[in-house]
Scaffold this motif. Structure first.
Motif, PDB file in Angstrom:
ATOM      1  N   ARG A 276     -23.712  -2.524  18.158  1.00 27.58           N
ATOM      2  CA  ARG A 276     -23.040  -1.363  18.572  1.00 27.58           C
ATOM      3  C   ARG A 276     -23.724  -0.384  17.407  1.00 27.58           C
ATOM      4  O   ARG A 276     -23.036   0.783  17.255  1.00 27.58           O
ATOM      5  N   ASP A 277     -25.116  -0.568  16.735  1.00 31.10           N
ATOM      6  CA  ASP A 277     -25.285   0.236  15.728  1.00 31.10           C
ATOM      7  C   ASP A 277     -24.235   0.740  14.638  1.00 31.10           C
ATOM      8  O   ASP A 277     -24.344   1.815  14.199  1.00 31.10           O
ATOM      9  N   ARG A 278     -23.617  -0.209  14.285  1.00 34.81           N
ATOM     10  CA  ARG A 278     -22.650   0.015  13.112  1.00 34.81           C
ATOM     11  C   ARG A 278     -22.598  -0.854  12.073  1.00 34.81           C
ATOM     12  O   ARG A 278     -22.773  -2.051  12.328  1.00 34.81           O
ATOM     13  N   LEU A 279     -22.446  -0.422  11.090  1.00 34.06           N
ATOM     14  CA  LEU A 279     -22.036  -1.327   9.613  1.00 34.06           C
ATOM     15  C   LEU A 279     -20.690  -1.251   9.696  1.00 34.06           C
ATOM     16  O   LEU A 279     -19.949  -0.438   9.899  1.00 34.06           O
ATOM     17  N   LEU A 280     -20.147  -2.566   9.427  1.00 36.74           N
ATOM     18  CA  LEU A 280     -18.805  -2.771   9.166  1.00 36.74           C
ATOM     19  C   LEU A 280     -18.350  -2.785   7.889  1.00 36.74           C
ATOM     20  O   LEU A 280     -18.804  -3.527   7.045  1.00 36.74           O
ATOM     21  N   LEU A 281     -17.260  -1.989   7.416  1.00 39.27           N
ATOM     22  CA  LEU A 281     -17.053  -1.889   6.016  1.00 39.27           C
ATOM     23  C   LEU A 281     -15.411  -2.170   5.916  1.00 39.27           C
ATOM     24  O   LEU A 281     -14.771  -1.859   6.969  1.00 39.27           O
ATOM     25  N   TRP A 282     -14.712  -2.395   4.809  1.00 47.02           N
ATOM     26  CA  TRP A 282     -13.564  -2.558   4.432  1.00 47.02           C
ATOM     27  C   TRP A 282     -13.353  -1.723   3.051  1.00 47.02           C
ATOM     28  O   TRP A 282     -13.894  -1.724   2.121  1.00 47.02           O
ATOM     29  N   THR A 283     -12.059  -1.093   3.176  1.00 47.02           N
ATOM     30  CA  THR A 283     -11.851  -0.180   1.792  1.00 47.02           C
ATOM     31  C   THR A 283     -10.454  -0.526   1.686  1.00 47.02           C
ATOM     32  O   THR A 283      -9.562  -0.890   2.235  1.00 47.02           O
TER      33      THR A 283
ATOM     34  N   LEU B  56       0.862  -1.411  -0.101  1.00 50.46           N
ATOM     35  CA  LEU B  56      -0.168   0.019   0.025  1.00 50.46           C
ATOM     36  C   LEU B  56       0.883   1.267   0.004  1.00 50.46           C
ATOM     37  O   LEU B  56       2.113   1.012   0.233  1.00 50.46           O
ATOM     38  N   PRO B  57       0.328   2.476  -0.357  1.00 50.77           N
ATOM     39  CA  PRO B  57       1.060   3.496  -0.565  1.00 50.77           C
ATOM     40  C   PRO B  57       1.261   4.358   1.085  1.00 50.77           C
ATOM     41  O   PRO B  57       2.279   5.149   0.877  1.00 50.77           O
ATOM     42  N   ARG B  58       0.882   3.664   2.054  1.00 50.64           N
ATOM     43  CA  ARG B  58       1.172   4.166   3.274  1.00 50.64           C
ATOM     44  C   ARG B  58       0.842   3.146   4.291  1.00 50.64           C
ATOM     45  O   ARG B  58       0.095   2.182   4.154  1.00 50.64           O
ATOM     46  N   PRO B  59       1.432   2.819   5.387  1.00 48.48           N
ATOM     47  CA  PRO B  59       0.967   1.856   6.569  1.00 48.48           C
ATOM     48  C   PRO B  59       0.150   2.017   6.943  1.00 48.48           C
ATOM     49  O   PRO B  59      -0.806   3.176   6.943  1.00 48.48           O
ATOM     50  N   GLU B  60      -0.757   0.861   6.925  1.00 48.53           N
ATOM     51  CA  GLU B  60      -2.271   0.765   7.497  1.00 48.53           C
ATOM     52  C   GLU B  60      -2.175   1.307   8.945  1.00 48.53           C
ATOM     53  O   GLU B  60      -3.278   1.819   9.400  1.00 48.53           O
TER      54      GLU B  60
ATOM     55  N   PRO C  67     -10.839   8.285  10.188  1.00 42.94           N
ATOM     56  CA  PRO C  67     -10.300   7.963   8.750  1.00 42.94           C
ATOM     57  C   PRO C  67     -10.841   6.344   8.221  1.00 42.94           C
ATOM     58  O   PRO C  67     -11.177   5.594   8.639  1.00 42.94           O
ATOM     59  N   ALA C  68     -10.965   6.358   6.817  1.00 42.78           N
ATOM     60  CA  ALA C  68     -11.377   5.119   6.222  1.00 42.78           C
ATOM     61  C   ALA C  68      -9.767   4.627   5.597  1.00 42.78           C
ATOM     62  O   ALA C  68      -9.007   5.333   4.812  1.00 42.78           O
ATOM     63  N   ALA C  69      -9.324   3.428   6.158  1.00 41.88           N
ATOM     64  CA  ALA C  69      -7.932   2.987   5.863  1.00 41.88           C
ATOM     65  C   ALA C  69      -7.858   1.569   5.530  1.00 41.88           C
ATOM     66  O   ALA C  69      -8.593   0.830   6.224  1.00 41.88           O
ATOM     67  N   PRO C  70      -7.045   1.282   4.501  1.00 42.64           N
ATOM     68  CA  PRO C  70      -6.931  -0.372   4.296  1.00 42.64           C
ATOM     69  C   PRO C  70      -6.257  -0.671   5.418  1.00 42.64           C
ATOM     70  O   PRO C  70      -5.502  -0.346   6.224  1.00 42.64           O
TER      71      PRO C  70
END
Length: 405
Positions: A342-349, A187-191, A375-378
């Motif tokens: 926890r009233d949350r959707l979990l996603l992956w970017t 990736l272009p930056r550390p996760e 942030p949204a981060a890989p």
């Protein structure tokens, strides 16, 4: 030999143990946890560093202490924790084939919770060419070697990955007296911003070399194509998770093509009535405390099922993650029904967004749009408030989730 229990939970990690603690004592009958390892606790059991238990227990514990605490809570609630018990297949819709040192038997249940977790892909699954020397591990293999078997590793290590689990690998190497000389990521930056240098970004492992033991790792710069060799005697492959979904696949459960885990609704019901799933089997991979909260959450749905509540009449509304979002969990919602944990959707970017805007649309209608302060981060789960999709029409089409800057 056959046995009937009220609830069977497959997997004695944080999700399974938390579900057992929430269910035992509240159901009329046995809550049985089937764990294939010699002791319950999951990955946390051989992860000696601290940082566990923050969200669910509201304290900071080491991995082994956290595992012991969850197992103790489940046992104190009245759950039966059976270790060295491998579930090898299905003997019916809610019947499991179990093999252990005590013999083979069939366990049937009124409800089954699959909490089998996730694992890192080993070298063969990642397709890394080169020699086949000793000294190449996943994080889980490394931690078991060091913390459970007290074995030595090498002196110089390259860690492939730069996310939270990579830092866990670095700490384990340090405990074994092995110095981490480099972390790499494509990736272009550390996760994760690690207190360690150097970290090479946009770099892939082109080959591993060595006869008998690792001697060098060959790295390729993805921008220039330039290759170089780094001397080391240990390589740790971190991240690149896959759910332990073999049992779900054997059952014929509907699987999500992106997560590779079972498709579930917000109550964590799978496609088979009476069979539920929780934890990192559904969203590889999140932290242990979030997996434990999944276990607590699924208990409510299990209790409703045991009380005779039927499944929703409708199939539910599908959630669709649009690129660069890779997956969303749960995959189905029933507007007006229970929200997710926890009233949350979990996603992956697959791309980084510092202050992301998430938009939900259904049949061309915008349901909501919100800029989030995190942030949204890989390399880490991205959490989105469920309120964004709550206005969905239960009779409408799929809800599409998009990510903007």
């Amino acid at each position: 030999m056959s046995e009937h229990v009220r609830v069977a939970i497959v997997g004695g990690g944080p999700a399974g143990l938390a579900a057992a603690a929430a269910l035992a004592g509240r159901v009329d009958g046995t809550v049985l946890v089937l764990e294939r390892e010699a002791a319950p606790g999951g990955i946390a059991r051989h992860s000696a560093h601290s940082g566990y238990g923050i969200r669910d227990l509201h304290r900071v514990l080491s991995g082994p202490s956290y595992a012991d605490r969850l197992a103790g809570r489940a046992a104190a609630a009245g759950a039966v924790l059976e270790t060295e018990a491998m579930v090898t297949g299905w003997a019916g819709d809610r019947a499991l084939e179990v093999t252990s040192p005590r013999g083979r038997r069939t366990v049937s249940a009124d409800a089954i919770v699959l909490a089998t977790g996730a694992r890192e892909r080993p070298r063969p699954a990642r397709g890394i060419p080169g020699d086949r020397p000793a000294g190449v591990y996943t994080t889980g293999q490394l931690q078991q070697l060091v913390h459970l078997h007290h074995r030595a590793v090498g002196r110089r290590a390259v860690v492939v990955g730069a996310e939270l689990v990579s830092w866990s690998a670095v700490l384990t190497l340090r405990a074994a007296g092995c110095r981490t000389v480099l972390l790499t990521t494509e990736l272009p930056r550390p996760e994760l911003r690690l207190p360690l240098r150097p970290v090479r970004t946009r770099t892939r492992v082109a080959a591993i070399h060595g006869h008998g033991r690792v001697s060098t790792v060959e790295l390729e710069d993805l921008r220039t194509g330039r290759r170089e060799r780094v001397e080391c005697d240990t390589v740790v492959l971190t991240g690149d998770w896959i759910p332990d979904h073999e049992l779900a696949r054997a059952a014929g459960l509907a699987l999500d093509p992106a997560t590779l885990g079972p498709r579930v609704d917000a109550a964590l019901r799978t496609s088979r009535p009476g069979v539920f799933a929780a934890g990192n089997l559904l969203h590889p991979v999140d932290t242990a405390d979030v997996a434990a909260l999944d276990g607590r959450h699924v208990a409510a749905a299990v209790l409703r099922h045991l009380a005779g509540a039927g499944r929703p009449a409708s199939a539910g509304v599908e959630l669709v993650a649009e690129p660069p979002l890779h997956w969303v969990a749960p995959q189905l919602i029933h507007p007006g029904g229970p929200p997710p944990a926890r009233d949350r959707l979990l996603l992956w970017t697959t791309e980084h967004r510092r202050l992301p805007r998430v938009t939900a649309t259904q049949d061309g209608r915008r349901l909501g749009s919100r800029r989030l302060p995190w942030p949204a981060a890989p390399g880490r789960v991205f959490r989105v408030p469920y309120a964004l999709v709550r206005p969905a029409d239960p009779n409408g089409g799929p809800v599409h989730l998009t990510l903007g800057s």
